[in-house]
Design an enzyme around this catalytic site. Structure first.
Site, PDB file in Angstrom:
ATOM      1  N   GLY A   1       1.570  -0.278   2.325  1.00 27.31           N
ATOM      2  CA  GLY A   1       2.383   0.089   3.477  1.00 27.31           C
ATOM      3  C   GLY A   1       1.598   0.717   4.608  1.00 27.31           C
TER       4      GLY A   1
ATOM      5  N   GLY B   1       4.244  -2.677  -2.544  1.00 21.39           N
ATOM      6  CA  GLY B   1       4.703  -3.073  -3.869  1.00 21.39           C
ATOM      7  C   GLY B   1       4.992  -1.944  -4.834  1.00 21.39           C
TER       8      GLY B   1
ATOM      9  N   THR C   1     -11.377 -11.513   0.327  1.00 19.57           N
ATOM     10  CA  THR C   1     -10.866 -12.279  -0.809  1.00 19.57           C
ATOM     11  C   THR C   1      -9.542 -11.699  -1.277  1.00 19.57           C
ATOM     12  OG1 THR C   1     -13.106 -12.827  -1.496  1.00 19.57           O
ATOM     13  CG2 THR C   1     -11.377 -13.059  -3.152  1.00 19.57           C
TER      14      THR C   1
ATOM     15  N   CYS D   1       1.989  11.680   0.134  1.00 22.00           N
ATOM     16  CA  CYS D   1       0.782  11.529   0.948  1.00 22.00           C
ATOM     17  C   CYS D   1       0.331  12.849   1.553  1.00 22.00           C
ATOM     18  CB  CYS D   1       1.029  10.513   2.063  1.00 22.00           C
ATOM     19  SG  CYS D   1       1.571   8.903   1.453  1.00 22.00           S
TER      20      CYS D   1
END
Length: 392
Positions: free
Chosen positions: A71, A200, A237, A324
């Site tokens: 996010g 996720g 990748t 956070c």
């Protein structure tokens, strides 16, 4: 001790179904999705299937989904990429004062690079008034970014209405929907959004994977340079196991969402009703327009950190706000924005539930919490002063 986990707004456990879907992509299906041989083509097929799943969950097109590391990256990309792509049209951005720091700190960074930001106030429940959004628009406004649901107090914003205003003025609209996915129905067209961020690990997917929805035609600078991945916009990748996990997690999270949300809301409301029976407590956030699993209360005359430590010793994982900023001693910017004084903001408790929680979990919290509050208040000079003044 059976531990009770009620910090799902911070992160959720990865579901067994998601983990099972991911495991083959660590071993037998290990290919690089950018390679042209059959091993790479198998990887590419899995990646595009996950992209389709994310798009389907949002009502979007697969080519409008870009995978990110989460996010915070999605928010950074939406703001920086859009601001620099449109700087020929202006330099003004509108957001709210209670956004996640991934938005607020990015806006501060943009201010150092010549952009101007309006931080809209919120009401006592943490809601943005769409009329304030419209009033803040100038001929130099190039982006509006408002979160769908607040990560601390759970308040839901009037996103469709704000999106209509943005589009009426021809301004791109970004929405941080990290807390909303899997909790409320999300449709990018119904919401009138041009960009949307998700992560996720907030809905039983793996950590370190997210996505940014970008509506076709929205101007956006590339975020990571050095390769052709994600249609040349985000080099590197692809993290295939996590991407596959994200696709499975968002599919599961958005199935039977009304039924799951109702069960979670019933537990939430029982927690709120009984916690507010403790004297000198208050609910933070909107009483009805809030996330199904969010309980945020302020308990006066105690420190939130001491409360969390005592709950942890009792086997209950909770938080006082955003994970956070858990290392910060400053009171929550969200609680200050809704008008709480510092001393009350310091005593906040956030319990956030998922569909993994049970009524037994709620029973245990309600059994343990009042005693912890009473004990902490008995050691609080603030409580002693309050009692002395009220007994005079």
């Amino acid at each position: 001790m059976n531990r009770i986990y009620m910090d799902n707004a911070g992160t959720t456990p990865t579901s067994p179904e998601v983990l099972a879907k991911m495991l083959p992509y660590f071993g037998e299906c290990f290919g690089n999705a950018s390679s042209i041989h059959s091993t790479g083509r198998d990887a590419r097929k899995a990646l595009e299937e996950a992209r389709r799943k994310v798009a389907d969950a949002l009502g979007a097109k697969p080519n409008e989904i870009y995978f990110t590391a989460g996010g915070s990256e999605s928010d950074n990309w939406a703001l920086k990429g859009s601001a620099f792509a449109r700087q020929d049209k202006g330099n003004h951005i509108i957001t709210s004062s209670i956004e996640h720091h991934a938005i607020l700190h990015t806006c501060e960074w943009l201010e150092k690079h010549g952009f101007e930001v309006t931080y809209l106030p919120v009401d006592e429940y943490g809601r943005v008034d769409p009329a304030d959004v419209e009033k803040a628009i100038t001929d130099k406004t190039i982006l509006i970014s408002i979160m769908a649901a607040n990560n601390e107090i759970g308040t839901l914003q009037p996103i469709p209405e704000i999106g209509k205003i943005a589009h009426a003025h021809g301004i791109p609209f970004h929405c941080d929907a990290v807390q909303a996915i899997g909790a409320v129905p999300v449709n990018v067209n119904d919401w009138n959004v041009d960009m949307l961020s998700l992560s996720g690990h907030k809905f039983h997917g793996p950590k370190g994977i997210g996505a940014l929805y970008v509506r076709t035609g929205t101007k956006l600078e590339s975020f990571v340079h050095g390769g052709a991945q994600e249609r040349g916009r985000r080099a590197g990748t692809e993290n295939l196991p996590a991407i596959v996990g994200l696709g499975e997690a968002i599919t599961l999270a958005t199935q039977n969402i009304e039924e799951k949300s109702l069960r979670i809301m019933q537990m939430r409301d029982r927690l709120i009703e009984n916690i507010l029976k403790i004297p000198y407590t208050r609910l933070n956030g909107h009483p009805m327009q809030r996330l199904p699993g969010n309980v945020n209360v302020s308990i006066q005359f105690i420190e939130g950190e001491a409360l969390l430590l005592r709950l942890d010793l009792a086997g209950i994982a909770a938080s006082s706000g955003s994970a956070c900023t858990s290392g910060s001693l400053d009171p929550s910017h969200v609680l200050l924005a809704i008008g709480l004084p510092h001393e009350i903001a310091h005593g906040s408790l956030r319990l956030s539930l998922s569909d993994w929680n049970t009524e037994a979990d709620v029973d245990e919290v309600l059994k343990v919490l009042p005693g912890i509050v009473e004990n902490l208040r008995s050691m609080s000079p603030m409580w002693d002063d309050f009692i002395s003044k009220n007994n005079q």
